[in-house]
Design a protein around this motif. Structure first.
Motif: not given
Length: 269
Positions: A85-86, A92-95, A203-205
């Motif tokens: 998971g991330h 940061t806005g979108v989780a 981008a994804a964390t």
């Protein structure tokens, strides 16, 4: 930095965001995760976090119990690691997503990305998503014959890239916003000498991962423990939740590089 010998037993590593000011918080959080892991029946849990070893040694360790990895090196070199998971971060806005902050010195006359043509860019690592790839994609429409910047200044770390810009050794850097928030908290005199000129696409964390050899029942327990532990993450870390990895993450990163190649700007230059 002096490297330590990689441990032979299970290891835990939270080094993606282990700025000196955050290490005590990471240690406290690992103690929480460790307790949750034991509560859900995971044995052989490391007592402490591993530090002082290279990312390659961590990501390639066959007994990595819990680690973190930037999504780009995961997709291109270490996709055998199991995604857990991330982390979602405050502000940061979108989780589960973050952006790069493209920074210059305070007082720099640049008003847009086009004004950075021919300038010196500091990069933390050629394989970095936030430090290189997202910046590459942002300036690609402005590149001429595959070039945009005047010089590349390798630094080895986001913090050092920020210092390079602040000290006049480089003119611009792309700093992931989670790191920048940590620097603003612990080294405000450094971030106070910088100005955010632009922001990259999201981008994804970095992902929480475990070794490919980790048994599937332990993988499930790791996810449960992480979900429980995020509620107790120290405030200094800015973690607000855990987001499942979206299908096709690797394909999107490969497509990102393919698009850069098609645009004639495959590498930051």
């Amino acid at each position: 930095m002096t490297r330590c010998a990689i441990p032979v037993d299970e290891i835990a590593w939270l080094g993606m965001y282990d700025h000196a000011g955050q290490q005590a918080a990471n240690d406290r959080w690992w103690a929480t995760i460790r307790d949750h892991l034991r509560d859900v029946g995971v044995r052989r849990v490391p007592a402490t976090l591993t530090r002082g070893v290279s990312t390659a040694a961590v990501w390639g360790h066959p007994r990595l119990l819990l680690g973190m990895i930037c999504t780009r090196p995961w997709a291109l070199e270490h996709s055998g690691l199991r995604l857990l998971g991330h982390p979602a971060y405050a502000g940061t806005g979108v989780a589960g997503e973050h952006r790069s902050l493209i920074v210059v010195r305070q007082g720099d006359p640049a008003t847009g990305l086009a004004d950075l043509r021919g300038r010196r860019v500091a990069i933390n690592d050629a394989g970095s998503n936030t430090g290189v790839a997202l910046l590459r994609d942002a300036v690609a429409p402005l590149a001429w014959d595959g070039r945009f910047f005047g010089a590349i200044v390798p630094t080895g770390a986001h913090r050092v890239s920020a210092q390079a810009v602040a000290n006049g050794e480089a003119d611009v850097a792309s700093i992931d916003e989670v790191t920048f928030a940590a620097l603003a908290r612990f080294e405000p005199e450094l971030t106070g000498r910088l100005r955010v000129l632009a922001r990259s696409a999201p981008a994804a964390t970095p992902a929480f991962v475990t070794a490919a050899a980790t048994p599937i029942d332990v993988v499930a327990r790791l996810r449960i423990a992480l979900e429980r532990a995020v509620a107790d993450a120290p405030e200094e870390l800015g973690i607000t939740g855990l987001v499942a990895s979206r299908p096709g993450l690797r394909d999107r990163i490969v497509a990102q590089d393919a698009a850069a190649l098609a645009a004639g700007y495959p590498v930051l230059a």
